[in-house]
Write an enzyme that holds these catalytic residues in place. Structure first.
Site, mmCIF file in Angstrom:
data_model
loop_
_atom_site.group_PDB
_atom_site.id
_atom_site.type_symbol
_atom_site.label_atom_id
_atom_site.label_comp_id
_atom_site.label_asym_id
_atom_site.label_seq_id
_atom_site.Cartn_x
_atom_site.Cartn_y
_atom_site.Cartn_z
ATOM 1 N N ARG A 103 -11.445 17.406 22.491
ATOM 2 C CA ARG A 103 -12.515 16.825 21.649
ATOM 3 C C ARG A 103 -12.625 17.496 20.289
ATOM 4 O O ARG A 103 -13.640 17.395 19.616
ATOM 5 C CB ARG A 103 -13.878 16.854 22.348
ATOM 6 C CG ARG A 103 -13.918 16.009 23.603
ATOM 7 C CD ARG A 103 -15.321 15.441 23.819
ATOM 8 N NE ARG A 103 -15.338 14.563 24.956
ATOM 9 C CZ ARG A 103 -15.736 14.924 26.166
ATOM 10 N NH1 ARG A 103 -16.179 16.145 26.382
ATOM 11 N NH2 ARG A 103 -15.712 14.062 27.153
ATOM 12 N N LYS A 125 -8.798 12.740 6.505
ATOM 13 C CA LYS A 125 -8.373 11.509 7.187
ATOM 14 C C LYS A 125 -7.177 11.843 8.060
ATOM 15 O O LYS A 125 -6.199 12.419 7.581
ATOM 16 C CB LYS A 125 -7.961 10.441 6.175
ATOM 17 C CG LYS A 125 -9.124 9.690 5.571
ATOM 18 C CD LYS A 125 -8.612 8.524 4.754
ATOM 19 C CE LYS A 125 -9.743 7.765 4.106
ATOM 20 N NZ LYS A 125 -9.261 6.710 3.196
ATOM 21 N N GLU A 167 1.028 8.843 -6.069
ATOM 22 C CA GLU A 167 -0.390 9.149 -5.811
ATOM 23 C C GLU A 167 -1.026 9.762 -7.054
ATOM 24 O O GLU A 167 -2.207 9.522 -7.353
ATOM 25 C CB GLU A 167 -0.551 10.085 -4.602
ATOM 26 C CG GLU A 167 -0.093 9.489 -3.272
ATOM 27 C CD GLU A 167 -0.976 8.336 -2.749
ATOM 28 O OE1 GLU A 167 -2.078 8.100 -3.286
ATOM 29 O OE2 GLU A 167 -0.526 7.647 -1.808
ATOM 30 N N LYS A 209 -9.016 13.952 -6.593
ATOM 31 C CA LYS A 209 -9.225 13.520 -5.204
ATOM 32 C C LYS A 209 -10.525 14.118 -4.656
ATOM 33 O O LYS A 209 -11.326 13.436 -4.014
ATOM 34 C CB LYS A 209 -8.029 13.915 -4.327
ATOM 35 C CG LYS A 209 -8.326 13.682 -2.838
ATOM 36 C CD LYS A 209 -7.289 12.999 -2.056
ATOM 37 C CE LYS A 209 -7.861 12.574 -0.708
ATOM 38 N NZ LYS A 209 -6.931 12.078 0.233
ATOM 39 N N GLU A 219 -16.031 7.526 3.522
ATOM 40 C CA GLU A 219 -15.662 6.330 2.768
ATOM 41 C C GLU A 219 -16.673 5.187 2.905
ATOM 42 O O GLU A 219 -16.313 4.059 3.232
ATOM 43 C CB GLU A 219 -14.251 5.861 3.174
ATOM 44 C CG GLU A 219 -13.637 4.948 2.116
ATOM 45 C CD GLU A 219 -12.181 4.625 2.409
ATOM 46 O OE1 GLU A 219 -11.374 5.550 2.482
ATOM 47 O OE2 GLU A 219 -11.869 3.437 2.567
ATOM 48 N N ARG A 223 -15.187 6.808 -2.200
ATOM 49 C CA ARG A 223 -13.883 7.236 -1.690
ATOM 50 C C ARG A 223 -12.922 6.049 -1.593
ATOM 51 O O ARG A 223 -11.705 6.219 -1.668
ATOM 52 C CB ARG A 223 -14.037 7.931 -0.332
ATOM 53 C CG ARG A 223 -12.702 8.463 0.180
ATOM 54 C CD ARG A 223 -12.800 9.363 1.381
ATOM 55 N NE ARG A 223 -11.465 9.829 1.743
ATOM 56 C CZ ARG A 223 -11.215 10.825 2.565
ATOM 57 N NH1 ARG A 223 -12.207 11.480 3.127
ATOM 58 N NH2 ARG A 223 -9.975 11.174 2.842
ATOM 59 N N ASN A 227 -8.047 4.079 -2.529
ATOM 60 C CA ASN A 227 -7.148 3.090 -1.913
ATOM 61 C C ASN A 227 -6.549 2.134 -2.932
ATOM 62 O O ASN A 227 -5.903 1.145 -2.548
ATOM 63 C CB ASN A 227 -7.906 2.274 -0.860
ATOM 64 C CG ASN A 227 -8.325 3.133 0.310
ATOM 65 O OD1 ASN A 227 -7.491 3.781 0.921
ATOM 66 N ND2 ASN A 227 -9.606 3.169 0.597
ATOM 67 N N HIS A 230 -3.201 0.434 -2.407
ATOM 68 C CA HIS A 230 -2.853 0.629 -1.000
ATOM 69 C C HIS A 230 -3.043 -0.618 -0.132
ATOM 70 O O HIS A 230 -2.473 -0.689 0.946
ATOM 71 C CB HIS A 230 -3.649 1.799 -0.408
ATOM 72 C CG HIS A 230 -3.112 3.148 -0.822
ATOM 73 N ND1 HIS A 230 -3.074 3.565 -2.138
ATOM 74 C CD2 HIS A 230 -2.579 4.163 -0.096
ATOM 75 C CE1 HIS A 230 -2.556 4.786 -2.191
ATOM 76 N NE2 HIS A 230 -2.238 5.177 -0.970
ATOM 77 N N HIS A 234 0.272 -0.746 1.691
ATOM 78 C CA HIS A 234 0.416 -0.576 3.147
ATOM 79 C C HIS A 234 1.079 -1.802 3.779
ATOM 80 O O HIS A 234 1.867 -1.679 4.719
ATOM 81 C CB HIS A 234 -0.947 -0.340 3.799
ATOM 82 C CG HIS A 234 -1.422 1.084 3.673
ATOM 83 N ND1 HIS A 234 -2.716 1.459 3.928
ATOM 84 C CD2 HIS A 234 -0.776 2.217 3.331
ATOM 85 C CE1 HIS A 234 -2.848 2.764 3.747
ATOM 86 N NE2 HIS A 234 -1.677 3.250 3.378
ATOM 87 N N HIS A 246 6.313 5.322 1.212
ATOM 88 C CA HIS A 246 4.908 5.148 0.843
ATOM 89 C C HIS A 246 4.714 5.090 -0.676
ATOM 90 O O HIS A 246 4.049 4.190 -1.196
ATOM 91 C CB HIS A 246 4.085 6.295 1.448
ATOM 92 C CG HIS A 246 2.619 6.159 1.198
ATOM 93 N ND1 HIS A 246 1.854 5.152 1.744
ATOM 94 C CD2 HIS A 246 1.764 6.885 0.428
ATOM 95 C CE1 HIS A 246 0.602 5.278 1.344
ATOM 96 N NE2 HIS A 246 0.521 6.310 0.541
HETATM 97 N N1 GLY Z 1 -5.694 8.652 0.823
HETATM 98 C C1 GLY Z 1 -6.962 8.076 0.586
HETATM 99 C C2 GLY Z 1 -8.100 8.930 1.018
HETATM 100 O O1 GLY Z 1 -7.910 10.065 1.405
HETATM 101 O O2 GLY Z 1 -9.225 8.488 0.982
#
Ligand code: GLY
Length: 348
Positions: A103, A125, A167, A209, A219, A223, A227, A230, A234, A246
């Site tokens: 957990r 993430k 990025e 970031k 998010e 945040r 994206n 993306h 993606h 990527h």
């Molecule tokens: N890679 C996008 C984020 O970390 O929110």
């Protein structure tokens, strides 16, 4: 947010930055094990290396299962600490192991690629890819700290620098027009592995970031801006069976999503060209072959930002600024026809 240590040569002194633990499980992939994984494990007391086969295709439930079973078999308890050493795949996968093992146990992220240093290792993430899409099973789990030795970039293959630069271009596109221009002008210096330029890149991207994640770790709002590029990126990556890397997919996605914003009158004229120049400088693709745009549009439907079944896009107002909708939202719903036209603009 977690603390971030950026220090040349820090891999040999990692013990100073990990939390106290009964045992350390160093998770790494088959490319990085011999380069840095064993060195990090060797510099920690009571550490074992857990290695998986490199590649996005292995960022899977199966690898997660193998790793967690191995930890259970070796008797790792809640007083352990996981140390992830590697690129984006390792950060996401080891992060998900740490988020779920017993957990949740602490993790220290030690990113060794540019992409991982400025994106994957930061912000908590974690997750794996599944048949329905990328990163669709995962959890938020903030690392205890992120330890970065930018010196390792001196030996990173050029293709990996390009992946990371995608990025960095995104960071410039959403938050700092000057930084976007700096990347365009200095990409050659980055490929020459000039230390001053690599350090500036890592520091500026991490600052951007962090600014988006700090007050919105889960998010719910800003945040989402991270994206940009993306939603389509993606989809392209998954449809190619992860043959498209990527950074390549995100480069194409950013130009297409800037084109979508232009078509809707949300994004200022000339924005696509700014991004295009940066993408070319970063030696990233700016065209793709489409036999049919339908499967790509269908693949965007599994994007995590979808709400009420509708796909959402991050759109720019201009280079360096994200457009907010009239209701102040960070993402926009876009009709399929508009997306289809944008995809065609960049197809050969
Ligand atoms: N890679 C996008 C984020 O970390 O929110």
């Amino acid at each position: 947010m977690s603390s971030i240590v950026i220090e040349s040569g820090v891999l040999a002194r990692i013990g100073a930055h990990v939390p106290r633990a009964h045992a350390y499980a160093v998770i790494t992939d088959s490319n990085v094990a011999g380069l840095y994984g064993r060195r990090v494990a060797g510099s920690l007391g009571n550490a074992e290396l857990f290695e998986f086969a490199a590649g996005e295709a292995n960022k899977s439930r199966e690898t997660w299962m193998t790793l967690t079973d191995a930890l259970l078999e070796r008797g790792y308890g809640r007083d352990c600490c996981i140390v992830a050493v590697g690129g984006g795949v390792t950060c996401d996968l080891a992060g998900f192991v740490a988020a779920t093992y017993l957990r949740g146990v602490p993790i220290v992220q030690v990113p060794t690629s540019l992409l991982a240093m400025i994106d994957a290792a930061l912000g908590g993430k974690t997750g794996v890819d599944v048949a329905a899409g990328k990163n669709l099973v995962g959890a938020f789990h903030q690392p205890h700290c992120v330890v970065i030795d930018a010196g390792v970039l001196a030996t990173l293959p050029a293709a990996e620098l390009s992946n990371g630069l995608a990025e960095a271009i995104k960071h410039g596109a959403i938050a700092d027009e000057e930084y976007l221009a700096w990347i365009t002008d200095h990409a050659d210096g980055v490929f020459e592995r000039r230390t001053d330029m690599l350090e500036h890149l890592v520091q500026r991207s991490i600052a951007i970031k962090t600014q988006f994640v700090r007050d919105d770790e889960r998010e719910a709002a800003q945040r989402a801006a991270l994206n940009f590029g993306h939603t389509i990126g993606h989809a392209l990556e998954r449809l190619s069976g992860y043959a498209i890397q990527h950074g390549h997919a995100v480069a194409l996605g950013m130009m297409m999503e800037a084109e979508i914003g232009t078509a809707l009158g949300v994004t200022a004229a000339g924005t696509v060209q700014h991004i295009h120049r940066a993408v070319r400088a970063a030696r990233l693709p700016h065209r793709i072959v489409f036999d049919d745009t339908g499967p790509t549009i269908a693949a965007t439907r599994s994007d995590k930002k979808a709400r009420g079944g509708a796909v959402r896009y991050v759109l720019l107002e201009k280079p360096g600024r994200v457009a907010r909708s009239e209701r102040g939202e960070w993402t926009w719903q876009v009709a399929d026809d508009v997306v289809r036209e944008a995809l065609k603009q960049f197809s050969v």
